[in-house]
Design an enzyme around this catalytic site. Sequence first.
Site, PDB file in Angstrom:
ATOM      1  CG  HIS A  71      22.906 -36.955   3.037  1.00  0.00           C
ATOM      2  ND1 HIS A  71      22.026 -37.944   2.673  1.00  0.00           N
ATOM      3  CD2 HIS A  71      23.991 -37.600   3.531  1.00  0.00           C
ATOM      4  CE1 HIS A  71      22.554 -39.133   2.944  1.00  0.00           C
ATOM      5  NE2 HIS A  71      23.744 -38.948   3.450  1.00  0.00           N
TER       6      HIS A  71
HETATM    7  O1  RIB Z   1      21.824 -37.754   7.589  1.00  0.00           O
HETATM    8  C1  RIB Z   1      22.583 -36.848   6.830  1.00  0.00           C
HETATM    9  C2  RIB Z   1      22.721 -35.544   7.543  1.00  0.00           C
HETATM   10  O2  RIB Z   1      23.437 -35.730   8.759  1.00  0.00           O
HETATM   11  C3  RIB Z   1      23.534 -34.501   6.758  1.00  0.00           C
HETATM   12  O3  RIB Z   1      23.078 -33.224   7.081  1.00  0.00           O
HETATM   13  C4  RIB Z   1      24.926 -34.685   7.274  1.00  0.00           C
HETATM   14  O4  RIB Z   1      25.716 -33.487   7.173  1.00  0.00           O
HETATM   15  C5  RIB Z   1      24.656 -34.991   8.715  1.00  0.00           C
HETATM   16  O5  RIB Z   1      24.474 -33.749   9.387  1.00  0.00           O
END
Ligand code: RIB
Length: 316
Positions: A241
């Site tokens: 992500h």
């Molecule tokens: O949904 C994914 C996000 O939420 C990423 O930034 C992960 O680190 C959490 O913060």
Amino acid sequence: MSANKRIPLILDGDPGHDDAIAWVLAQASGAFDIRAVTTVGGNSTLEKTSYNARRVCTLIGLDAPVAAGRPCPLVTDLEIAPNIHGESGLDGPELPEPTMELSSLSAVELMAKVLRESDQPVTIVSTGPLSNTAALLAAHPELKSKIERISLMGGGIAYGNWTPAAEFNILVDPEAAKCVFSSGIPLIMSGLDVTEKALVLPWDFERIRALGNPVSSIVAQWLEFFYTFHRSIGYEGAPMHDPCAVAVLLHPELFTIKDMYVEIETCGEYCKGTTVADTLGLSGKKPNVSCVMDVDREAFADYLVESIKFYGEAER
Ligand code: RIB
Ligand code: CA
């Protein structure tokens, strides 16, 4: 890249395994002049994300002030994700104790100082809830023009990951997200549409481990830990992500990007925290977000492996 050509950057996040890997990439690129690191409650409490941030900066030799930001969202209570990142917020391999103390400034004060003192606009990479950036814009509207753009991990046009409709970072602080998405600042949104395609597979973990430098072994273990949860819900790899929010700045050619008008839902029993994207242009409103929609997965994984070689060269 010569110092004066590097992009002035603020890293804002809630490390978090994928935040940490995003910061590994930013530091390795040599393309950024990282002026500040700011932390926010999200994956874990502010105390833990701030400790983790200092440990990650120590591990990767990132010499920048680290400031703690908002412990909770602008309006609601903090929701954390221990099921994904563990009790510490960055479970897995042992990390070095921090070599730096937290700044005496708050995240907003440090961000404002960096913006004020910079002779050129600054890029913000935000990989957690947008609470700090929203608070910065509320406290220092005069500094908005000093923000070049915000590359954020958050949202999802097709679906959510914390509720069926909402992605974690946006859902934790939807009011902050609404403030940022309506700010007029150029936004690059790496939502779940792309980040769930940016999968690093178990054999990629081994490619990284085989690099044999101090950071590569840690990253391989972070990936394995992060993959543990995702494998249990059917993923074939670890979704990168937060690294997408860095990679898209450095290698936009690996990604498919579409400009759209995106609004944030801050109410609703079922859809609070949704990034509502006008995919068909029905609203008649001008696009406010460059939405990252797809990635060349193999090229992305190769880029990740290549980047981490930096930490072997840095050792010499
Ligand atoms: O949904 C994914 C996000 O939420 C990423 O930034 C992960 O680190 C959490 O913060
Ligand atoms: Ca994060």
